[in-house]
Design an enzyme around this catalytic site. Sequence first.
Site, PDB file in Angstrom:
ATOM      1  N   HIS A 136      14.063  34.000  -1.615  1.00  8.01           N
ATOM      2  CA  HIS A 136      15.432  33.482  -1.729  1.00  8.01           C
ATOM      3  C   HIS A 136      16.175  34.052  -2.940  1.00  8.01           C
ATOM      4  CE1 HIS A 136      13.469  30.400  -4.402  1.00  8.01           C
ATOM      5  NE2 HIS A 136      14.631  30.437  -5.019  1.00  8.01           N
ATOM      6  N   ASP A 148       8.466  32.333   1.361  1.00  9.42           N
ATOM      7  CA  ASP A 148       9.346  32.576   0.220  1.00  9.42           C
ATOM      8  C   ASP A 148       8.770  33.584  -0.771  1.00  9.42           C
ATOM      9  OD1 ASP A 148      11.747  32.317  -1.079  1.00  9.42           O
ATOM     10  OD2 ASP A 148      11.160  30.557  -2.233  1.00  9.42           O
ATOM     11  N   SER A 173      13.323  30.687 -10.531  1.00  6.85           N
ATOM     12  CA  SER A 173      12.653  31.233  -9.352  1.00  6.85           C
ATOM     13  C   SER A 173      11.967  32.558  -9.621  1.00  6.85           C
ATOM     14  CB  SER A 173      13.660  31.435  -8.218  1.00  6.85           C
ATOM     15  OG  SER A 173      14.050  30.221  -7.673  1.00  6.85           O
TER      16      SER A 173
END
Length: 453
Positions: A108, A138, A212
């Site tokens: 993402h 992911d 992230s």
Amino acid sequence: MKQLIRRSFVGITAALFVFTTASTAVAGIPFFSQDDKLPSLAPMLEQTTPAIVSIAVEGTQTSRQQVPEMFRYFFGNPQQAPQERPFRGLGSGVIIDAEEGLVVTNNHVVDNADKIKVKLTDGREFEAEKLGADAQSDIALLKIDPENLVEVKLANSDKLLVGDFVVAIGNPFGLSQTVTSGIVSALGRSGLNIGGYEDFIQTDAAINRGNSGGALVNLRGELVGINTAIFGPNGGNVGIGFAIPSNMMKSLVDQIVEFGEVRRGLLGILGNDVDAGLAEALNSPANKGAFVNEVAEDSAAEKAGIQSGDIITAINGNELHSFNELRAKIASLGAGAEVELTIIRNGDKQTVEVVLDAAESMVAAAEEMHPALEGATFVTGNDRAGNAAVEVPEVTEGSPAARIGLRPDDVIVGVNRKRINSVTQLSESIEQAKGVIALNVQRGNSNLFVIIR
């Protein structure tokens, strides 16, 4: 205040680091400062942080605005012309192969990016190429071409224990090289609706927006996880963060390197979690694990001798906490992988060797099923309960599939109220149906129908 699970990619970065206990040093890394001999993580951080990179992305997002439901009687279901809006964002990455220039991050972080730039801790910046990605897990793999890189060595994340210390490093809210600490709070977390395959490490290390793609390492500086999401009000830190185990990441990355895509493994069972009530009903000593409701005909599970009513308690000697954890581990191992499953049958423990089948991950020719499905991608996967179903990873904007109401990340569980569990069954059910076709769809936490006329 409502609590939310949120991705930790909001224009900033970070990395998590997990530690096993040690009194003075691990693998030659001292835990005391040189000046006053006070306990310090600085020596480990000095060796590890050069392998954590910052990732900046640029791209455009296309959106369409549909006519509200109340007005479609008059106007049908037209859509406005697509609107393209530029976006920018930041995330983190981890160098796992210095010689090849391989960098792992979250999907993402780089999804839909037209331009990806990697910045090293020494200030150098490089354009990155995306080698492949897996949205359901992911994970994304990038490649850069500089010299003198530093990589993080991989550890066996299955050996991680609750209570191991963690340190988060990165750029929360744009603050570069920020370090926070905590412990591993739980293992095998699933059912969070963050991704299709969930087997998360949970930590209370302070993680905030923008964390992230960072790394989770032990005191030796070895990678045990990739940071991916946080749980809390308004996306802020409340001491609950999640990371993808390094073993899962490594299996996915190896497939991307070899095939350019992820080729999932398939066991061929339907099931659910084991709890104390089910264990008591079955007179089983195991009160957690994966209960086998059904074994598919001619599947890898059937060939290995697994039976309905078995309880799978471990995979390759590592304890299982839930059916979703088993599902995620099997999917990430890949087709053809050989695994050892520990099962309990009629109260007795035994082990079975299984060679995983290839999951039916081919993209179906949607328009050949029905003209109204053109523009959609169908892949055999699982519904939110972990049962086999058909996932819809992509729907082209403005396509016939979009116009009938299909959306990316929908999961088709039935056709005309009849259960389906594969792309093949979807195709066969649509071919056999007459007149109006109703697709039973799961969208997030909702159940709905998509009608094909």
